[in-house]
Design an enzyme around this catalytic site. Structure first.
Site, mmCIF file in Angstrom:
data_model
loop_
_atom_site.group_PDB
_atom_site.id
_atom_site.type_symbol
_atom_site.label_atom_id
_atom_site.label_comp_id
_atom_site.label_asym_id
_atom_site.label_seq_id
_atom_site.Cartn_x
_atom_site.Cartn_y
_atom_site.Cartn_z
ATOM 1 N N GLU A 97 36.726 46.115 52.495
ATOM 2 C CA GLU A 97 36.994 45.019 51.570
ATOM 3 C C GLU A 97 36.172 44.659 50.535
ATOM 4 O O GLU A 97 35.794 43.751 49.854
ATOM 5 C CB GLU A 97 37.043 43.702 52.665
ATOM 6 N N HIS A 129 34.653 37.622 56.289
ATOM 7 C CA HIS A 129 34.081 38.567 55.266
ATOM 8 C C HIS A 129 32.325 38.055 55.677
ATOM 9 O O HIS A 129 31.958 36.908 55.997
ATOM 10 C CB HIS A 129 34.111 38.432 53.853
ATOM 11 N N CYS A 154 32.933 34.927 46.046
ATOM 12 C CA CYS A 154 34.232 35.688 45.866
ATOM 13 C C CYS A 154 34.543 35.842 44.593
ATOM 14 O O CYS A 154 35.337 37.018 44.307
ATOM 15 C CB CYS A 154 35.166 34.603 46.799
#
Length: 449
Positions: free
Chosen positions: A174, A250, A371
């Site tokens: 990721e 995350h 993000c």
């Protein structure tokens, strides 16, 4: 050599919508199928970029992707012209069309993992595009991501690009959302901190039971090998499975690092004491001193962190050596979190100021300030080799705002996603954007009328 951390923020794409596609992401699931405002989302992202650039931070832009992904829909069996493919998908498999329209590439913390030249064996900046294979709507991103990054960092003397890891569950990757770099200064050797959710091959390690662990240990180890990182400059740590099951999908939802500072929740890591000891020792060997700021669960719970996105923040070094914490407006609206932040900045530690930004359109889909940006540490020579078209200044900011006004809708629902005209609008916008950002042919449009 003088070095900088440049934040490349993702431009929100014209098809920004709330599809509720990300299982394990509380905000994404909670706001699924609500109407979105792509124009406002893009404005909010650009406002953050401009504000940070005005404060003297190096700021760049990373382009969105073509959506809906008609080529992907054809691979899934839909046929005919572009318009017919979209109409057929809307009739027969609306969830697939929604996934194919996702603007999730805006969260460029997932675009790639980046290692600066001070850490790598060949002295170049290394990029590995993330395969994002845990979710279909994200797994389709990495081919375009690789082309965009290549167009931005195109000098092989300074930059090395690696394709995404094999797109299988054992190598779920990721990107930078699970990677942090700690260092005394950006130009010197640092410690690269990889956080994983599970091991694909070692069943002795625990794993979450409710939500998926998207990053594997094996993926992180592979990226470290590809980038030529030395063992004494890398730490692999397991994220606490219990917090993954509470919505921490995350590591950047529970921890953020910059320079010598690691700002993290008390429950972030599986074996926090051992993790911090290893970071402390390896950073000391590189001339640094770890400053770990652990937020006690008694003051801020994991649920508080998930709802406010306290740790999905940007931690930025200011000229005087202190740090600025950039948080979403949701932190200001959360009494316990905001009280904690006021106490933190009053303590005289490294974090001296907090700035809150309105990123509601992104936040409702599960993405905060961290993000939206990909951090790239560059020395002066490397910065000069970056495609200048993607570096933000007043002129580019104004041009991008005008571009958004011309091409973006102010409301998007599922009915709009089923409209083939949206694809034409998106392609027209991206055609113009490639000229603005000097990206070349990064969008291989395969128009079939």
């Amino acid at each position: 050599m003088n070095a900088f951390e440049v934040n490349f923020d993702g431009l929100v794409g014209p098809t920004h919508n709330y599809g509720g596609l990300s299982y394990g992401n509380v905000a994404s699931q909670s706001n699924g199928q609500q109407g979105s405002n792509p124009r406002e989302a893009a404005r909010q992202g650009l406002a953050k970029m401009k504000a940070l650039a005005d404060l003297g931070f190096q700021q760049g832009v990373l382009a969105p992707q073509e959506r809906p992904d008609v080529a992907g829909l054809r691979r899934l069996g839909f046929t005919g012209s572009d318009a017919e493919v979209i109409r057929q998908a809307a009739r027969e498999a609306m969830p697939l069309l929604v996934a194919s329209c996702s603007a999730s590439s805006m969260w460029v913390a997932n675009a790639a993992t980046v290692s600066p030249s001070a850490d790598t064996a060949d002295g170049r900046v290394h990029f590995t595009a993330a395969n994002l294979n845990c979710k279909y709507h994200r797994s389709i991103e990495h081919p375009t991501t690789s082309r965009v990054l290549q167009a931005m960092f195109d000098d092989p003397r300074h930059f090395a690009h690696h394709p995404a890891l094999p797109a299988v569950m054992q190598f779920g990757d990721e990107g930078a959302a699970n990677h942090t770099r700690l260092c005394r200064d950006h130009g010197g050797a640092g410690v690269e901190f990889f956080v994983y959710g599970r091991s694909a091959f070692d069943n002795r390690l625990p794993a979450p039971t409710k939500f998926p662990a998207r990053q594997t240990l094996e993926a992180s180890q592979a990226v470290a090998r590809l980038h030529g990182l030395s063992a004494d400059g890398v730490v692999f740590a397991q994220q606490n499975p219990a917090v993954i099951d509470q919505g921490v999908f995350h590591n950047d939802v529970i921890a953020v690092g910059n320079g010598e500072v690691l700002f993290h929740h008390q429950d972030a890591f599986l074996d926090s004491d051992a993790v911090l000891d290893e970071l402390r020792a390896k950073l000391a060997a590189r001339g640094g001193r770890l400053q770990a700021i652990g937020v006690p669960r008694a003051q801020v719970s994991v649920d508080d962190a998930v709802r406010s996105y306290l740790f999905n923040s940007q931690l930025l070094s200011r000229a005087d050596g202190s740090m600025l914490l950039v948080v979403p407006e949701e932190c200001r609206n959360h009494p316990r979190v905001w009280t904690y932040l006021q106490e933190l900045t009053a303590q005289g530690g490294p974090i001296r100021e907090v700035k809150a930004f309105d990123l509601k359109q992104s936040m409702q889909n599960g993405g905060g300030p961290a993000c939206l940006r990909l951090r790239v540490a560059l020395n002066a020579t490397e910065l000069a080799a970056v495609n200048p078209g993607v570096l933000l200044d007043d002129g580019l900011h104004a041009t991008l705002l005008q571009w958004v006004e011309r091409h973006y809708r102010d409301r998007l629902t599922d009915a709009d996603l089923a409209d083939p005209q949206l694809l034409d609008e998106s392609r027209t916008a991206l055609d113009e954007l490639t000229r603005i950002l000097k990206l070349g042919a990064v969008y291989p449009f395969q128009r079939q009328p």
